[in-house]
Design a protein around this motif. Structure first.
Motif, PDB file in Angstrom:
ATOM      1  N   VAL A  81      31.194  39.926 -47.908  1.00  0.00           N
ATOM      2  CA  VAL A  81      30.143  39.467 -47.951  1.00  0.00           C
ATOM      3  C   VAL A  81      30.456  37.845 -47.749  1.00  0.00           C
ATOM      4  O   VAL A  81      31.169  37.594 -48.099  1.00  0.00           O
ATOM      5  N   PRO A  95      29.457  36.615 -55.302  1.00  0.00           N
ATOM      6  CA  PRO A  95      28.669  37.542 -55.693  1.00  0.00           C
ATOM      7  C   PRO A  95      28.949  38.679 -56.614  1.00  0.00           C
ATOM      8  O   PRO A  95      30.191  39.032 -56.792  1.00  0.00           O
ATOM      9  N   LYS A  96      27.823  39.291 -57.192  1.00  0.00           N
ATOM     10  CA  LYS A  96      28.253  40.451 -58.191  1.00  0.00           C
ATOM     11  C   LYS A  96      27.442  41.558 -57.832  1.00  0.00           C
ATOM     12  O   LYS A  96      26.611  41.479 -57.237  1.00  0.00           O
ATOM     13  N   SER A  97      27.928  42.874 -57.953  1.00  0.00           N
ATOM     14  CA  SER A  97      27.427  43.945 -57.880  1.00  0.00           C
ATOM     15  C   SER A  97      26.616  44.500 -59.143  1.00  0.00           C
ATOM     16  O   SER A  97      27.176  44.352 -60.272  1.00  0.00           O
ATOM     17  N   GLU A 100      28.821  48.520 -60.725  1.00  0.00           N
ATOM     18  CA  GLU A 100      30.259  48.671 -60.443  1.00  0.00           C
ATOM     19  C   GLU A 100      30.877  49.851 -60.683  1.00  0.00           C
ATOM     20  O   GLU A 100      31.780  50.141 -60.096  1.00  0.00           O
ATOM     21  N   PRO A 105      33.908  45.247 -56.850  1.00  0.00           N
ATOM     22  CA  PRO A 105      34.324  43.967 -56.262  1.00  0.00           C
ATOM     23  C   PRO A 105      35.855  44.050 -56.111  1.00  0.00           C
ATOM     24  O   PRO A 105      36.630  44.767 -56.968  1.00  0.00           O
ATOM     25  N   PHE A 122      33.818  44.211 -51.494  1.00  0.00           N
ATOM     26  CA  PHE A 122      33.424  45.294 -52.241  1.00  0.00           C
ATOM     27  C   PHE A 122      34.053  46.736 -51.787  1.00  0.00           C
ATOM     28  O   PHE A 122      33.959  46.664 -50.434  1.00  0.00           O
ATOM     29  N   GLU A 131      23.036  46.734 -55.703  1.00  0.00           N
ATOM     30  CA  GLU A 131      22.508  45.309 -55.233  1.00  0.00           C
ATOM     31  C   GLU A 131      23.444  44.250 -55.578  1.00  0.00           C
ATOM     32  O   GLU A 131      24.166  44.224 -56.661  1.00  0.00           O
ATOM     33  N   ILE A 132      23.581  43.364 -54.709  1.00  0.00           N
ATOM     34  CA  ILE A 132      24.698  42.333 -54.631  1.00  0.00           C
ATOM     35  C   ILE A 132      23.945  41.216 -54.632  1.00  0.00           C
ATOM     36  O   ILE A 132      23.037  40.681 -53.993  1.00  0.00           O
ATOM     37  N   THR A 133      24.216  40.319 -55.730  1.00  0.00           N
ATOM     38  CA  THR A 133      23.247  38.901 -55.925  1.00  0.00           C
ATOM     39  C   THR A 133      24.441  37.678 -56.044  1.00  0.00           C
ATOM     40  O   THR A 133      25.363  38.018 -56.428  1.00  0.00           O
ATOM     41  N   SER A 154      20.194  38.359 -52.390  1.00  0.00           N
ATOM     42  CA  SER A 154      20.132  39.469 -52.904  1.00  0.00           C
ATOM     43  C   SER A 154      20.315  40.384 -51.645  1.00  0.00           C
ATOM     44  O   SER A 154      19.438  40.549 -50.831  1.00  0.00           O
TER      45      SER A 154
END
Length: 161
Positions: A81, A95-97, A100, A105, A122, A131-133, A154
Motif C-alpha cells: 500500500v 493502514p490497517k486490515s 487480520e 500486516p 500485507f 478492507e484496508i483503511t 478504504s
C-alpha cells in the motif's frame, strides 16, 4: 616568428549574432518534458483506473495507491500500500486490515518513504475479503484555527485461492 596581422580577418559582423540569442522557450520546454518524464517514472506504481498495478517493492506481488478502490490477490501473495498525502493534509495513518486472520500486516522491506508517502505491506493468509483503511487530517499550524474533518482511505481486498 610569424606575424598574426598577416592572417585574413573576418569582418566582425560575421562573428556576432544580429541580436542577443536566448534559448528560454526551448529550455522551458525541455524542463517541462524532463519534469513530466520524472513524474511518470516516479509514480509508475500508482494507477488511477482502480486496477492495482504489479508490485513495485521488493517481494510484493501487487501495489495499490490512494486512487485504487479494489484489489484482488491470491493466498500467499503480498500487497503493498503506497499512500501519497494530499496537499495541505498530514501523512496518512498506518493502514490497517479489517480482518487480520486473512490479511495480516507485514514489515515492508522498502519502508523508507519520501516525505508525504506512507508505505505498508500485507500478506494474504486465507480466502475471503478484508478492507484496508487509513486516515489523514488537515496539516494545521499550532495555535491557528483548523478545519474539523478527515480524509478516509478504504480499499476492498478480495483474496482468492
Amino acid at each position: 616568428m610569424s606575424d598574426f596581422r598577416k592572417l585574413p580577418m573576418l569582418p566582425t559582423h560575421v562573428l556576432r549574432a544580429p541580436r542577443r540569442v536566448r534559448y528560454v522557450p526551448e529550455m522551458k520546454l525541455l524542463l517541462v518534458a524532463m519534469s513530466l518524464a520524472l513524474a511518470l517514472t516516479a509514480c509508475g506504481s500508482a494507477t488511477g483506473s482502480g486496477t492495482p498495478s504489479p508490485g513495485t517493492g521488493v517481494g510484493f506481488d501487487t501495489a495499490v495507491s490512494e486512487k485504487d478502490k479494489t484489489a484482488t490477490i491470491h493466498v500467499g501473495q503480498k500487497l503493498e500500500v503506497v499512500l501519497h498525502a494530499y496537499p495541505g493534509m498530514a501523512n496518512w495513518t498506518a493502514p490497517k486490515s479489517s480482518n487480520e486472520s486473512i490479511l495480516v500486516p507485514i514489515v515492508n522491506p522498502a519502508a523508507t518513504a519520501v516525505r508525504g508517502v506512507t508505505l505498508a505491506g500485507f500478506k494474504a493468509l486465507a480466502t475471503g475479503e478484508a478492507e484496508i483503511t487509513a486516515n489523514s487530517s488537515p496539516n494545521c499550524s499550532p495555535g491557528q484555527p483548523c478545519p474539523m474533518y478527515i480524509a478516509v482511505y478504504s480499499i476492498k481486498v478480495t483474496i482468492t485461492a
